[in-house]
Design a protein around this motif. Sequence first.
Motif, mmCIF file in Angstrom:
data_model
loop_
_atom_site.group_PDB
_atom_site.id
_atom_site.type_symbol
_atom_site.label_atom_id
_atom_site.label_comp_id
_atom_site.label_asym_id
_atom_site.label_seq_id
_atom_site.Cartn_x
_atom_site.Cartn_y
_atom_site.Cartn_z
ATOM 1 N N PRO A 58 42.967 32.048 41.638
ATOM 2 C CA PRO A 58 44.416 32.244 41.766
ATOM 3 C C PRO A 58 44.999 31.439 42.913
ATOM 4 C CG PRO A 58 43.258 34.101 42.729
ATOM 5 C CD PRO A 58 42.201 33.213 42.124
ATOM 6 N N LYS A 61 48.587 35.787 45.664
ATOM 7 C CA LYS A 61 48.005 37.116 45.765
ATOM 8 C C LYS A 61 49.010 38.228 45.488
ATOM 9 C CE LYS A 61 44.303 36.204 49.108
ATOM 10 N NZ LYS A 61 43.754 36.589 50.431
ATOM 11 N N LEU A 143 50.005 43.132 36.240
ATOM 12 C CA LEU A 143 49.247 42.616 37.378
ATOM 13 C C LEU A 143 48.464 43.728 38.073
ATOM 14 C CD1 LEU A 143 51.622 39.956 38.946
ATOM 15 C CD2 LEU A 143 49.441 39.588 37.804
ATOM 16 N N ARG A 294 50.722 44.408 45.585
ATOM 17 C CA ARG A 294 50.648 43.235 44.709
ATOM 18 C C ARG A 294 52.000 42.767 44.192
ATOM 19 N NH1 ARG A 294 45.823 40.456 44.865
ATOM 20 N NH2 ARG A 294 44.059 41.869 44.604
ATOM 21 N N PHE A 415 48.359 33.723 39.262
ATOM 22 C CA PHE A 415 47.463 34.792 39.707
ATOM 23 C C PHE A 415 46.067 34.681 39.105
ATOM 24 C CE2 PHE A 415 51.410 36.434 41.136
ATOM 25 C CZ PHE A 415 51.090 37.227 42.229
#
Length: 446
Positions: A58, A61, A143, A294, A415
């Motif tokens: 990725p 983050k 995610l 996230r 990601f």
Amino acid sequence: MNNEFLRHSLNINRRTFLSSASIGIGSLALGSLLVPDLFSGKKEDDEALPFGVTHFAPKAKRVIYLFQSGAPSQLELFDYKPLLRKMQGTELPPSVRNGQRLTGMTASQIRSMHTEAINHDPAVSFFQTGNQQPGRPAMGSWLSYGLGSENKNLPAFCVLLSRGPGDIQPLASRNWGNGFLDSIHQGVHLQSGKDPVLYLQNPPGTDKQSRGKMLEHIASLNRIQEEEFGDPEITARIAQYEMAYRMQTSVPEVMNFSDEPESSFKLYGPDSLQPGTFAANCLLARRLSERGVRFIQLYHMGWDAHQDLPDRTRNFTKNVDQASAALIQDLKNRGMLDETLVIWGGEFGRTNYCQGEFKTATYGRDHHPRCFSIWMAGGGVKPGIVYGETDELGYNIIKDPVHVHDFQATVLNLFGYDHEKLIYKHQGRRYRLTDVSGHVVKGILT
């Protein structure tokens, strides 16, 4: 047998039925009839990844998504068209509209974004969940499902709301819902009042120690049920109780700005001292981000401008510009921008023609899904570029169109996920955020 718990445990479930209905070849035959692809060895099943493992390295983050609900006008903010000023007060040439649909109201730095929805609610849902209809998981939930949280004391997906000075379009909580994913992945709304998360604190007469013991006993009962029925929602409920217990300390800490230096409030502006404002939420987003959350979704409501657009745009830009720029600068100063993706934009654009009676100081603009602008920064996105182009009147795209599913595929790519492989099987179908389409916009990636 009068015990409710024991009686309920004897209720037969699908797993018990299938395992006891027959044995050997009979079981296999029954399974293949009920679920035709049960033994097909689909490629998608082989590509399923363990929790928290990405398809490739990725570049980002975490996400801070500054969603401008109500649809800012790209023509007043990002996509300047000198010809519009020259033609002000004249009719839109029929060759430009080319028979494209209009809303009922008109009928009575990605510059080439386009969408399918023409009204606010389905358009917001489309951006957030990949579908205009309710019931799908939000992008933050996807995610969370893929990556989890970097901080066991805070949710992976947090939501903040603020209101601007314009007409407020309502937002449904399903826009940050988990859909068919486990409920642990739903967005947690952090409010600006005394209780940031409703029902999080202990009721009067209950201390932290007794609360902890109670949760332990509830968890032990839930685990018995989980072993009996194998329902993943039971596991999610256990995790939610445990998270809520830890959040009793972590949430008040992250929302307490007393440890922020005076320079932070100068950077974000005086509104950052007032909880619940866009500026305060931008500062809170940075605090959540540096603690490992996230996906932080900010909804700033009120951009809808069917009239008085010039004045409303000035008021809104005063409302959001400093804090948006401050967030980028703050992340950069702290060495976080390279791994934090910041997104700014609404659900569609505004028309190049005016709505209602034409007056230069008070004209409005209607909904326009054909083309509009968003900007992105940090987290693997090229800085200082413009991608896509619209025609000289700002009505249609003439270069590098970007569909909503393209945008979503690109975010997942940053990601470390192939959007075609981040899937969840539900009711016999393999679902993904981008539904059955979407291409990564490689031209904006570093």
